[in-house]
Design a protein around this motif. Structure first.
Motif: not given
Length: 281
Positions: A242-243, A274, A276-278, A280
């Motif tokens: 997560f970023p 979505d 998803e908080g970015g 990856r």
């Protein structure tokens, strides 16, 4: 009907309790560490009365264990913003095809004769495998809980809304999916991914079917959320993707779901969103 191109200044001012007088049924709200509990608290904080569905035997069989329903109810009641709103709870094994309709009826009765918001948050954990190990029993178990029961809940809800006065505001359905259509999918949970994918695919069809009853239908993918099911190095490895450097918490998707329940989201329907908080993948 002619419409003004812009809302009036009065209309732009946000009601601090946008769900005052509205009612909601949240399924799978049996643990304070879960998304259903977080959603119920957000709806209550927006002014809604809430019916909490729970199925304690499922949680009791999981590694995280069951919560005391009295504690869950007390936590949601603490979030109530409208003194006239209420919190009610009741059990139900949604693997039984008779339970979804009965649950909607109980929620309608307990909340004063009208149900505005349906959040189908429940899901079956475990009882799954990869392509080599999944079997008919796993597929049937997940179908019954993760997909069939949701459609039966929506069906009962739609029949209830159809009996209300035409154009009754506040009709909302929110379903939950799990990002099974993103990146590499969920190859280790074939049965779960299959049924959650079915909900994502049927979102548009349900939104069209319920539009005549002034009901919006959306599905939320919350991404990886810390609901107490992972620890240790695996937990840290997921957090690093997560970023923000942290997992999603139950209140992260709950904020989106609560907003979708308000009149501000009246123009959003048929979407898989979505949250998803970015992350990856």
């Amino acid at each position: 009907m002619p419409r003004l191109p812009h809302p009036t200044p009065e209309a732009l001012r946000r009601d601090p309790l946008p769900l005052r007088g509205r009612t909601a049924l949240v399924t799978g709200a049996s643990r304070r560490g879960g998304i259903g509990h977080a959603v119920a608290r957000r709806l209550a904080a927006h002014g809604a009365s809430v019916y909490l569905h729970h199925h304690v035997p499922h949680d009791a069989a999981m590694p995280w264990g069951a919560d005391r329903i009295e504690d869950v109810i007390a936590s949601v009641r603490q979030a109530l913003a409208d003194p006239e709103a209420r919190v009610v709870a009741g059990p139900g094994d949604l693997a039984d095809p008779e339970v979804p309709g009965a649950l909607v009826d109980r929620a309608v009765d307990a909340l004063g004769g009208r149900l505005d918001v349906l959040v189908a948050n429940h899901a079956l954990s475990g009882s799954d495998g990869d392509l080599d190990t999944v079997d008919a029993a796993m597929l049937d178990a997940h179908w019954a809980v993760d997909a069939r029961s949701v459609l039966l809940l929506v069906q009962a809800y739609a029949r209830h809304r159809a009996a209300l006065a035409p154009g009754t505001p506040g009709g909302r359905v929110v379903m939950m999916t799990s990002g099974q259509d993103i990146a590499s999918g969920m190859p280790g949970e074939i049965a779960y991914a299959l049924q959650k994918g079915a909900l994502a695919s049927v979102t548009r069809s349900l939104s069209t079917a319920l539009a005549e009853h002034a009901v919006t239908v959306n599905t939320v993918n919350p991404g990886p959320v810390d609901t107490d099911y992972m620890t240790g190095e695996d937990y840290e490895a997921v957090a690093a993707r997560f970023p923000a450097g942290r997992w999603g918490m139950p209140d992260d998707p709950a904020r989106l779901i609560a907003w979708l329940a308000t009149d501000e989201a009246d123009w959003i329907t048929g979407q898989v969103i979505d949250s998803e908080g970015g992350f990856r993948r």
